[in-house]
Design an enzyme around this catalytic site. Structure first.
Site, PDB file in Angstrom:
ATOM      1  NE  ARG A 266      -4.318  -1.674   1.797  1.00  0.00           N
ATOM      2  CZ  ARG A 266      -5.343  -1.857   2.617  1.00  0.00           C
ATOM      3  NH1 ARG A 266      -5.318  -1.338   3.839  1.00  0.00           N
ATOM      4  NH2 ARG A 266      -6.396  -2.550   2.236  1.00  0.00           N
TER       5      ARG A 266
ATOM      6  N   GLY B 179     -10.714  -8.849  -1.333  1.00  0.00           N
ATOM      7  CA  GLY B 179      -9.635  -9.541  -0.610  1.00  0.00           C
ATOM      8  C   GLY B 179      -9.350 -10.951  -1.078  1.00  0.00           C
TER       9      GLY B 179
ATOM     10  CE  LYS C 232     -22.511 -17.342   5.451  1.00  0.00           C
ATOM     11  NZ  LYS C 232     -22.827 -16.800   6.799  1.00  0.00           N
TER      12      LYS C 232
ATOM     13  N   GLY D 267     -13.910  -3.107   0.235  1.00  0.00           N
ATOM     14  CA  GLY D 267     -15.286  -2.639   0.360  1.00  0.00           C
ATOM     15  C   GLY D 267     -15.669  -1.583  -0.657  1.00  0.00           C
TER      16      GLY D 267
END
Length: 395
Positions: free
Chosen positions: A36, A354, A197, A377
């Site tokens: 990063r 991720g 999911k 996200g």
């Protein structure tokens, strides 16, 4: 949407408040992965080259508005100096006299790092007074933290309204890649969506079926769709309570002209462990005592055929239990084929999330994808069609 870049800003002699994501892993007081930090280097160097004074704003961990020594950004100074190749001056606060003293003393070629923005409760509340205190330290605001752009915080959203604002190079690359993949892509567009999911990706699937031409559903999510179609899935991970929702997504896709690809065959095993005994069966023939852990060879060929047909690929989530062999086979094979197509100039491939980044790195495919987002996200919310506050504030 329109947003300014560093190219459009006058930086000479200006204090450039630069919001970055350097929330890197640290062990025993040392940074263990500088990825990063490496990704903000282009922005910092550009500001320095054009006579600006970079003042870095960042969060670290989740201190929940309290000052915590174990979440101080000071520990990152050696890694920052090593990667950026310049002296980094640390300020013990991100506002007030301590921050002002460091910013005012900055010499040409130096970078300031202000303390963890989340030490202030007003950061996550997007408190106007905190944003104003930050704005007092700079002349220009540059947001290079796409990964935090889905948060309306003082340093990601509030501050952008108080100073001339632009996107940094990393933010610019993320936005350009995503706009190219979902905004005005070359068609056909294929999306590969995997993961455990359906319930966590309802918004994503609902948005994608109206924007892409083909959609591959893999991982545990595929089990839920197979069950919704009346197929037995044995002891597999499956959200049986989501069956009606899965059928609604299939109907929505059909109405939108989006072709859904579910696995025709699957790899099953009786236990979830490295090298477990396994077999390939038709997707509708999973034994009662077995778990579906990967897509089968026929399914892989179908995915590869879809990739070969596509001009644009968006990938989020693995096709199977990629963490352990041999259940990483489908993900690896499809990813490597997508990488080949991309490297040959036949495909624009954008991937993020991720597990996705981990899977593509594990397969060795990541280096040849057109763009890999590490935003997590924010990447997902963009794919879901949501407005990201940190991006909208730059418009």
């Amino acid at each position: 949407m329109a947003w300014k870049t560093l190219d459009e800003m006058d930086l000479d002699g200006k204090r450039v408040l630069t919001r970055v994501d350097i929330n890197v892993p640290v062990k025993d007081g040392e940074v263990t992965d500088t990825t990063r930090i490496e990704r903000i280097a282009a922005t910092v160097q550009d500001i320095l080259d054009r006579g600006g004074k970079p003042v870095l704003l960042a969060h670290f961990g989740r201190p929940k508005g309290e000052r915590r020594d174990d979440m101080s950004l000071q520990v990152l100074i050696p890694a920052l100096e090593s990667v950026l190749g310049v002296q980094v001056i640390f300020a013990a606060d991100c506002v007030g006299p301590a921050a002002a003293a460091v910013v005012d003393s900055l010499q040409d070629g130096q970078v300031a790092l202000l303390e963890n923005t989340r030490f202030h409760p007003g950061e996550e509340k997007n408190a106007p007074e905190l944003a104003q205190a930050m704005a007092a330290l700079g002349d220009v605001y540059c947001n290079d933290a796409f990964s935090a752009a889905h948060r309306a915080h003082a340093s990601t959203e509030g501050l952008a309204h108080l100073l001339p604002a632009c996107a940094g190079r990393l933010m610019q690359a993320e936005l350009s890649a995503l706009e190219g993949a979902l905004g005005s892509p070359d068609r056909p567009v294929l999306a590969v969506v995997g993961g455990a999911k359906v319930s966590t990706k309802l918004d994503l699937l609902g948005n994608l079926v109206e924007k892409v031409d083909m959609l591959v559903i893999g991982g545990g999510m595929a089990n839920t769709f197979l069950a919704a179609q009346g197929h037995a899935v044995g002891a597999s991970l499956c959200e049986h309570e989501m069956a009606q929702t899965a059928r609604e997504i299939l109907s929505k896709a059909e109405a939108a002209g989006c072709k859904i690809l579910l696995p025709e065959d699957v790899v099953v095993a009786r236990e979830f462990k490295e090298g477990a005994a396994h077999e390939t069966v038709a997707a509708h023939a999973c034994p009662e005592d077995a778990m579906i852990l990967d897509a089968g060879p026929e399914a892989v060929e179908a995915v590869k055929a879809a990739i070969a047909e596509a001009k644009t690929l968006i990938w989020n989530g693995p096709l199977g239990a990629f963490e352990i062999a041999p259940f990483d086979t489908a993900t690896n094979a499809a990813a490597l084929f997508a990488a080949e197509q991309s490297e040959a100039g036949k495909l624009v491939s954008v991937a993020g999330g991720g597990d996705t980044v981990a899977a593509l790195n594990k397969s060795g495919a990541a280096t040849d994808f057109t763009y890999i987002s590490t935003a997590g996200g924010a990447f997902l919310e963009w794919m879901e069609g949501k407005t990201l506050p940190g991006v909208a504030a730059l418009g």
